[in-house]
Design a protein around this motif. Structure first.
Motif, PDB file in Angstrom:
ATOM      1  N   ALA A 268      -1.569  25.233  29.058  1.00 39.30           N
ATOM      2  CA  ALA A 268      -2.948  24.796  28.840  1.00 39.30           C
ATOM      3  C   ALA A 268      -3.699  25.668  27.842  1.00 39.30           C
ATOM      4  CB  ALA A 268      -3.693  24.753  30.174  1.00 39.30           C
ATOM      5  N   GLY A 269      -2.984  26.390  26.991  1.00 38.26           N
ATOM      6  CA  GLY A 269      -3.658  27.192  25.966  1.00 38.26           C
ATOM      7  C   GLY A 269      -4.229  28.456  26.548  1.00 38.26           C
ATOM      8  N   GLY A 270      -5.522  28.678  26.323  1.00 35.25           N
ATOM      9  CA  GLY A 270      -6.174  29.833  26.916  1.00 35.25           C
ATOM     10  C   GLY A 270      -7.009  30.612  25.934  1.00 35.25           C
ATOM     11  N   GLY A 271      -7.907  31.435  26.484  1.00 30.66           N
ATOM     12  CA  GLY A 271      -8.743  32.286  25.651  1.00 30.66           C
ATOM     13  C   GLY A 271      -7.934  33.251  24.814  1.00 30.66           C
ATOM     14  N   PHE A 272      -8.357  33.441  23.574  1.00 25.95           N
ATOM     15  CA  PHE A 272      -7.688  34.342  22.628  1.00 25.95           C
ATOM     16  C   PHE A 272      -6.254  33.888  22.337  1.00 25.95           C
ATOM     17  CE2 PHE A 272     -11.260  36.721  24.123  1.00 25.95           C
ATOM     18  CZ  PHE A 272     -11.675  37.488  23.046  1.00 25.95           C
ATOM     19  N   ALA A 296       5.506  21.847  27.214  1.00 26.07           N
ATOM     20  CA  ALA A 296       4.574  20.948  26.544  1.00 26.07           C
ATOM     21  C   ALA A 296       3.252  21.702  26.449  1.00 26.07           C
ATOM     22  CB  ALA A 296       4.403  19.655  27.340  1.00 26.07           C
ATOM     23  N   TYR A 297       2.706  21.854  25.246  1.00 24.73           N
ATOM     24  CA  TYR A 297       1.542  22.725  25.082  1.00 24.73           C
ATOM     25  C   TYR A 297       0.307  21.970  24.602  1.00 24.73           C
ATOM     26  CZ  TYR A 297       2.847  22.673  20.111  1.00 24.73           C
ATOM     27  OH  TYR A 297       3.169  22.283  18.837  1.00 24.73           O
ATOM     28  N   ASN A 298      -0.824  22.341  25.176  1.00 21.27           N
ATOM     29  CA  ASN A 298      -2.130  21.834  24.752  1.00 21.27           C
ATOM     30  C   ASN A 298      -2.829  22.875  23.896  1.00 21.27           C
ATOM     31  OD1 ASN A 298      -1.469  20.143  27.217  1.00 21.27           O
ATOM     32  ND2 ASN A 298      -3.383  19.205  26.591  1.00 21.27           N
ATOM     33  N   LEU A 299      -3.681  22.421  22.989  1.00 24.14           N
ATOM     34  CA  LEU A 299      -4.403  23.330  22.096  1.00 24.14           C
ATOM     35  C   LEU A 299      -5.835  23.503  22.580  1.00 24.14           C
ATOM     36  CD1 LEU A 299      -3.076  22.346  18.561  1.00 24.14           C
ATOM     37  CD2 LEU A 299      -2.208  24.011  20.221  1.00 24.14           C
ATOM     38  N   LEU A 327      10.255  21.789  23.334  1.00 24.44           N
ATOM     39  CA  LEU A 327       8.934  22.277  22.925  1.00 24.44           C
ATOM     40  C   LEU A 327       8.184  21.116  22.292  1.00 24.44           C
ATOM     41  CD1 LEU A 327       7.027  24.739  22.681  1.00 24.44           C
ATOM     42  CD2 LEU A 327       7.972  25.103  20.382  1.00 24.44           C
ATOM     43  N   ARG A 328       7.108  20.712  22.938  1.00 28.61           N
ATOM     44  CA  ARG A 328       6.397  19.519  22.505  1.00 28.61           C
ATOM     45  C   ARG A 328       4.890  19.729  22.580  1.00 28.61           C
ATOM     46  NH1 ARG A 328       8.268  14.576  22.126  1.00 28.61           N
ATOM     47  NH2 ARG A 328      10.062  14.931  23.502  1.00 28.61           N
ATOM     48  N   HIS A 329       4.208  19.266  21.541  1.00 21.15           N
ATOM     49  CA  HIS A 329       2.746  19.237  21.572  1.00 21.15           C
ATOM     50  C   HIS A 329       2.293  18.222  22.612  1.00 21.15           C
ATOM     51  CE1 HIS A 329      -0.922  17.085  20.003  1.00 21.15           C
ATOM     52  NE2 HIS A 329      -1.391  18.286  20.264  1.00 21.15           N
TER      53      HIS A 329
END
Length: 655
Positions: A268-272, A296-299, A327-329
């Motif tokens: 889920a991304g994250g600060g910094f 799977a990554y969120n921006l 590895l998927r957006h």
């Protein structure tokens, strides 16, 4: 000479591997056309398999070809046409489950820092935690810090308290120590205050408070009021690992997740955590085929007031769900706009969100729907969710969501009305076990009755809303999925407080479904993962104990003895250890991971007793323990007691 081959248990295992088997076409089990021979790469036999496939709920053998399930069923059927080229593994009657999938975590950021962090996850007493801290202080060279960054709560300690600043300064007079408790506060010793540069003249940042003594000097206590910016900014002032070490660190973190049965995550991304700069390490590992967890990554936007600009730029750089099966957006969020962020500090009043929320969120969501980017948003409180859904419903009228996957993250206090609104718009809800760490604070502020349905998971499921389970690791709760499964099935906090009655508890199978099939929806992969059926990814874990029969309190200490991702063994423990690839030692050489490993499954007192017994046995029997040689341990400890070998000064256990 390889000492592994001289151990009887090893010889039996390798004998089974050498025996091998090839699977030919099995009617009804997907090996291709009738009569067409197909070879299997891997066969697991003598297992108690929970498939989560209603057509075949239980099985005893599974065959894998080209990374997917090729056949599954009873052992006689699966092995009937076995040949001599497939690897065959005897599971020893253990429980085998689909690989666990964390629907909301922060693996990419966590991996960059894992080797620098001393984890108090699972530690049972503050005395043990402080002994670990003292040992790590002695090993940490200047100008490095000792960091304990989330994954624990004082309620898990027998003492039911955090360390005092005086205790920190006594243990570490010269080495900077940074301890973060949830998103609520951080404790810094005097050396850390000097390293960060906080003094009498430092002003409180927006949303944070530096506690001061009577003379106005910082005491070392930083408070998030009402958000965690001060904690992140202070932590970011510490040294970072160089790229080579970050690669090593991420590999060790993934292996730790594999040790706990995790085969997939949604990040889920994250600060910094800036894109694309802070994603280069994970991209490198992917390019080198060294990922052992599907991601799977969120921006996550980093620029308050410029969120729309971030997403405009990123939607030009990435097509929706670009990447591959490893590895998927996965879209946007969990931060879509800063004005909608209601950080969960249950010991603080609920924050009132600003009026800018609606127009800013409207702009971003319209862009994402037009670009067909899935999106997710952090929302703890029902009041926030109501305003967010108002925006979503407005956008949907003009630009229909039309099946686009979107997610509410957390949703602890969501009401029945808003659950139904989420369902009507085709959204899902990702839940995490944050209440296992903060339930006591919630009860103190809102009462036991409110806590009894926070979050109302049973109501979400009854409404037909997709629900996926996760951890929100590593800064708040632990990354250990079994703690989350314990919470879902017992309703208890780590401190033992009973939050839920039967009306909001899940059965063990229901909870497992949220960690497998449920989470797959959140990366739009529900057709490929989550169950063990023909054609689905061959992702699974062989468990150290039977999840379906162990006592409640033992759920938290389950691990995986064999983890497979896409048909590839990525973790092995005990007799299965030789099957897994060997990791290089954790870097740098002072890394807490070398000494303590990750999640602490047993207390330091137990660990010391185990190691002492192992040490005595080793020196009385040719320095051998648990049936394997010390030379085999070229990777981080897989159980926390192994990590204490070096700490207790036994040179034969050196890594």
């Amino acid at each position: 000479m390889n000492d592994h081959l001289h151990d009887p248990s090893r010889r039996r295992l390798f004998g089974a591997l050498a025996a091998g088997a090839t699977l030919a076409s099995l009617p009804g089990h997907g090996f291709g056309k009738p009569g067409e021979a197909k070879l299997a790469d891997l066969v697991i036999r003598n297992a108690r398999i929970t498939t989560l496939d209603p057509r075949l709920p239980q099985a005893s053998a599974i065959a894998i070809r080209n990374g997917v399930v090729a056949a599954i069923g009873d052992e006689a059927t699966v092995l009937a046409k076995a040949g001599n080229t497939a690897r065959v593994i005897d599971a020893g009657g253990r429980r085998l489950v689909p690989g666990l999938n964390d629907s909301h975590t922060h693996l990419i950021r966590g991996g960059l820092n894992y080797n620098m962090e001393l984890r108090w996850d699972g530690v049972r007493s503050l005395a043990d935690a402080m002994a670990m801290l003292k040992a790590q202080v002695a090993r940490t060279p200047a100008p490095q810090w000792v960091r304990v960054v989330g994954g624990f709560t004082e309620h898990q300690f027998a003492e039911k308290r955090l360390p005092t600043l005086e205790e920190l300064n006594a243990v570490a007079p010269d080495t900077p120590v940074f301890i973060m408790r949830l998103y609520d506060r951080a404790l810094l010793n005097r050396a850390a205050l000097r390293a960060v540069g906080y003094d009498k003249n430092t002003k409180d940042p927006p949303g944070g408070q530096i506690q001061r003594d009577a003379a106005g000097n910082p005491t070392g206590l930083l408070l998030a009021k009402p958000n965690a910016t001060i904690l992140y900014a202070s932590l970011a002032a510490g040294p970072k690992l160089p790229a080579e070490y970050q690669i090593n660190s991420t590999r060790h973190f993934m292996r730790e997740l594999n040790r706990l049965g995790i085969t997939s995550v949604i990040d889920a991304g994250g600060g910094f955590q800036n894109y694309p700069d802070d994603y280069q390490i994970i991209e490198k590992l992917h390019a080198d085929n060294e990922l052992t967890v599907r991601i799977a990554y969120n921006l996550f936007t980093q620029n308050k007031g410029k969120e729309l600009e971030d997403f405009q730029r990123w939607t030009q750089m990435l097509k929706p769900r670009s990447g591959d099966d490893m590895l998927r957006h996965n879209g946007a969020g969990e931060m879509l706009v800063f004005s909608a962020a209601d950080f969960e500090l249950f010991n603080e009043p609920r924050p009132e969100l600003p009026s800018e929320l609606e127009p800013q969120l409207d702009d971003v969501v319209r862009l994402l729907v037009e670009k067909r980017w899935p999106f997710r948003i952090h929302a703890t409180y029902d009041e926030s969710i109501s305003r967010i859904l108002d925006v979503y419903e407005k956008v949907n009228k003009d630009t229909p969501f039309d099946g686009l996957h979107w997610i509410i993250d957390h949703a602890e206090t969501i009401t029945e009305r808003n659950i139904d609104r989420v369902k009507a718009l085709g959204g899902g809800i990702a839940v995490q076990h944050r209440m296992a760490y903060q339930g006591e604070e919630f009860v103190e502020r809102y009462g036991k009755q409110a806590a009894s349905h926070t979050p109302p998971i049973r109501r979400m499921l009854e409404a037909g809303v997709p629900v996926g389970a996760g951890t929100d690791a590593t800064r708040v709760a632990s990354y250990n999925p079994w703690v989350a499964l314990y919470w879902l099935t017992t309703g208890r906090t780590l401190g033992g407080l009973q939050l839920y009655g039967e009306a909001n508890l899940l059965s063990r199978e229901e909870a497992l479904r949220l960690w497998t099939i449920g989470s797959a929806w959140f990366s739009t992969e529900q057709e490929r993962k989550g169950a063990l059926s023909v054609g689905q990814f061959a992702d699974f874990s062989l468990l150290s104990a039977d999840y379906f029969s162990v006592p409640d309190e033992d759920i938290k200490d389950i691990t995986s003895v064999l983890t497979v991702v896409g048909g590839r063994v990525v973790h092995g423990d005990g007799e299965f250890e030789p099957l897994a690839p060997t990791l290089p030692a954790p870097m740098p050489d002072w890394s807490p991971v070398r000494q303590f490993g990750g999640y602490q499954g047993i207390s330091m007192a137990q660990a010391t007793a185990v190691v002492s017994a192992a040490h005595n046995h080793a020196h009385g029997a040719g320095c051998g323990v648990h049936g394997h040689s010390h030379a085999a341990h070229h990777h981080a400890p897989t159980n926390n007691y192994q990590g204490f070998w070096g700490a207790l000064g036994c040179s034969c256990f050196a890594f």
